[in-house]
Write a protein that holds these residues in place. Structure first.
Motif, short mmCIF file in Angstrom:
data_model
loop_
_atom_site.label_atom_id
_atom_site.label_comp_id
_atom_site.label_asym_id
_atom_site.label_seq_id
_atom_site.Cartn_x
_atom_site.Cartn_y
_atom_site.Cartn_z
N ILE A 170 -3.66 3.17 6.64
CA ILE A 170 -2.44 2.96 5.87
C ILE A 170 -1.93 1.52 5.94
O ILE A 170 -1.42 0.99 4.94
N THR A 171 -2.10 0.86 7.06
CA THR A 171 -1.65 -0.54 7.19
C THR A 171 -2.40 -1.43 6.21
O THR A 171 -1.80 -2.25 5.50
N THR A 172 -3.71 -1.27 6.16
CA THR A 172 -4.53 -2.07 5.25
C THR A 172 -4.26 -1.71 3.81
O THR A 172 -4.21 -2.58 2.93
N LEU A 173 -4.08 -0.42 3.53
CA LEU A 173 -3.77 0.01 2.17
C LEU A 173 -2.50 -0.67 1.66
O LEU A 173 -2.47 -1.23 0.56
N LYS A 174 -1.45 -0.62 2.46
CA LYS A 174 -0.18 -1.23 2.06
C LYS A 174 -0.33 -2.72 1.84
O LYS A 174 0.19 -3.28 0.87
N ASN A 175 -1.06 -3.37 2.73
CA ASN A 175 -1.26 -4.82 2.62
C ASN A 175 -2.07 -5.18 1.38
O ASN A 175 -1.74 -6.13 0.66
N ASP A 176 -3.14 -4.41 1.11
CA ASP A 176 -3.98 -4.69 -0.05
C ASP A 176 -3.20 -4.52 -1.35
O ASP A 176 -3.36 -5.30 -2.30
N PHE A 177 -2.36 -3.50 -1.42
CA PHE A 177 -1.55 -3.30 -2.62
C PHE A 177 -0.49 -4.39 -2.75
O PHE A 177 -0.24 -4.89 -3.85
N LEU A 178 0.10 -4.78 -1.63
CA LEU A 178 1.10 -5.84 -1.64
C LEU A 178 0.52 -7.15 -2.16
O LEU A 178 1.14 -7.87 -2.94
N GLN A 179 -0.71 -7.44 -1.75
CA GLN A 179 -1.37 -8.67 -2.19
C GLN A 179 -1.60 -8.68 -3.70
O GLN A 179 -1.73 -9.75 -4.31
N LYS A 180 -1.66 -7.50 -4.30
CA LYS A 180 -1.85 -7.40 -5.76
C LYS A 180 -0.51 -7.30 -6.48
O LYS A 180 -0.45 -7.12 -7.70
N GLY A 181 0.59 -7.40 -5.72
CA GLY A 181 1.91 -7.32 -6.33
C GLY A 181 2.39 -5.90 -6.55
O GLY A 181 3.34 -5.67 -7.31
N LEU A 182 1.77 -4.94 -5.87
CA LEU A 182 2.13 -3.54 -6.02
C LEU A 182 2.88 -3.05 -4.78
O LEU A 182 2.66 -3.51 -3.67
N SER A 183 3.78 -2.09 -4.98
CA SER A 183 4.64 -1.59 -3.91
C SER A 183 4.00 -0.43 -3.16
O SER A 183 2.95 0.10 -3.55
N VAL A 184 4.67 -0.02 -2.09
CA VAL A 184 4.22 1.15 -1.32
C VAL A 184 4.30 2.39 -2.21
O VAL A 184 3.43 3.26 -2.15
N LYS A 185 5.31 2.45 -3.06
CA LYS A 185 5.41 3.59 -3.98
C LYS A 185 4.24 3.59 -4.96
O LYS A 185 3.66 4.64 -5.26
N ASP A 186 3.88 2.42 -5.47
CA ASP A 186 2.71 2.33 -6.35
C ASP A 186 1.46 2.87 -5.66
O ASP A 186 0.64 3.57 -6.26
N LEU A 187 1.32 2.55 -4.38
CA LEU A 187 0.17 3.02 -3.60
C LEU A 187 0.09 4.54 -3.59
O LEU A 187 -0.95 5.12 -3.92
N VAL A 188 1.17 5.19 -3.22
CA VAL A 188 1.14 6.65 -3.08
C VAL A 188 1.08 7.34 -4.44
O VAL A 188 0.45 8.39 -4.59
N VAL A 189 1.67 6.73 -5.45
CA VAL A 189 1.62 7.31 -6.80
C VAL A 189 0.22 7.18 -7.39
O VAL A 189 -0.34 8.15 -7.92
N LEU A 190 -0.34 5.98 -7.31
CA LEU A 190 -1.67 5.77 -7.90
C LEU A 190 -2.76 6.54 -7.15
O LEU A 190 -3.78 6.90 -7.74
N SER A 191 -2.53 6.81 -5.87
CA SER A 191 -3.48 7.65 -5.12
C SER A 191 -3.58 9.03 -5.76
O SER A 191 -4.61 9.70 -5.68
N GLY A 192 -2.51 9.44 -6.44
CA GLY A 192 -2.50 10.72 -7.13
C GLY A 192 -3.52 10.82 -8.25
O GLY A 192 -3.81 11.91 -8.75
N GLY A 193 -4.09 9.68 -8.63
CA GLY A 193 -5.17 9.68 -9.62
C GLY A 193 -6.39 10.44 -9.14
O GLY A 193 -7.26 10.82 -9.94
N HIS A 194 -6.46 10.69 -7.83
CA HIS A 194 -7.57 11.46 -7.27
C HIS A 194 -7.48 12.94 -7.64
O HIS A 194 -8.32 13.73 -7.22
#
Length: 329
Positions: A170-194
């Motif tokens: 989760i730490t790396t996930l949040k950091n990788d999304f942040l580096q792309k300009g995406l939020s923690v909410k974007d991370l959990v929402v876009l994971s729903g694409g699975h």
């Protein structure tokens, strides 16, 4: 009078600054970019995708994932579509070998080129296709910002460095999304694409057989539901690299909120899915969607897809409009 003029000047200045910032944030993208230059563009995309998903619904997942994989490497500029005679392009990287549906992108591009040659970028087609495969899979629709141009570079190494592995914490996930300009909410929402699509066994068998890497018998990931482990083991042997497994068992061809229910039951297929329970914000969102059954997920997904679609775009005179999506002009 002086106070009124001062207020008016301040207000106009504020509006101007807000306009500039908003334009900069969108980086030249806008809904309906092709309204005058190719008014049939989105209609053509929808027609091809509706037919495609009705005949081959299993392509929805890979075509949605193609947009993710494009945007996270060099930005949303179509570089994932480029071929390389030396097999050194993004699509040749191991994480992209499971992508399918490139022929559908080519089919859409060919149809649009007949209607309006040299106008619509391949990068925009990928973004529009992602929206339309979700909608065709009984999921939400949203307004896609367009105006992207196509990049000329596609590099295998960059794909390896920028695509997020399924075993990410989760730490790396949040950091990788942040580096792309995406939020923690974007991370959990876009994971729903699975919720749609499949995965090769090789993306998660370490969780079944050798989680600690010590070669211990029965060494499964303790965060996985033991009954789910047994089910997955019946499908995937230790060195299986070919078998495909549904990411959302029972409804992998339907875009719904079942993914979040599975994650709460410790049945997320990837470590990156299970990791969503290891952060207060992502865990709260997972539990909300699992208990309220998509009260906000569909709307949130559209918003986060628009956010993702803004990553590193080329606009204006940058890049090009490819005549063929698999090669530069």
């Amino acid at each position: 009078m002086a106070t009124s003029n001062l207020f008016t000047s301040f207000f106009l200045c504020f509006v101007f600054v807000f306009f500039i910032l908003d334009t900069a944030n969108a980086q030249g993208l806008k809904v309906g970019f092709y309204a005058k230059t190719c008014p049939e563009a989105e209609i053509i995309v929808k027609k091809v995708i509706t037919q495609t998903i009705s005949e081959a619904p299993s392509l929805a997942g890979p075509l949605l994932r193609m947009h993710f994989h494009d945007c996270f490497v060099r930005g949303c500029e179509g570089s994932v579509l480029l071929n390389s005679s030396t097999k050194q392009a993004e699509k040749d990287a191991v994480p992209n070998l499971s992508l399918r549906g490139f022929q559908i992108i080519d089919k859409v591009k060919s149809a649009i080129e007949k209607a309006c040659p040299g106008v619509v970028s391949c990068a925009d087609i990928v973004a529009l296709v992602a929206r339309d495969v979700v909608a065709a899979s009984k999921g939400p629709s949203w307004e896609v910002e367009t105006g992207r141009r196509d990049g000329r570079i596609s590099n295998l190494t960059e794909a390896l460095l920028n695509l997020i592995p399924p075993f990410t914490n989760i730490t790396t996930l949040k950091n990788d999304f942040l580096q792309k300009g995406l939020s923690v909410k974007d991370l959990v929402v876009l994971s729903g694409g699975h919720t749609i699509g499949t995965s090769h066994c090789s993306s998660f068998t370490n969780r079944l057989y050798n989680f600690t890497g010590k070669g211990i018998v029965g060494d499964a990931d303790p965060t996985l539901d033991p009954n789910y482990v047994l089910r997955l083991k019946s499908r995937c042997k230790p060195n299986d690299v070919n078998t495909l497994v549904e990411m959302d068992p029972g409804s992998f061809k339907t875009f719904d909120d079942d993914y979040y229910t599975l994650v709460t039951k410790r049945r997320g297929l990837f470590q990156s899915d299970s990791a969503l329970l290891n952060d207060p914000e992502t865990k709260a969102y997972v539990k909300l969607q699992a208990t309220t059954h998509g009260s906000t997920f569909f709307k949130d997904f559209g918003v986060s897809m628009v956010n993702m679609g803004r990553i590193g775009v080329l606009t204006g005179n940058a890049g090009e409009i490819r005549k063929q999506c698999s090669r530069v002009n």
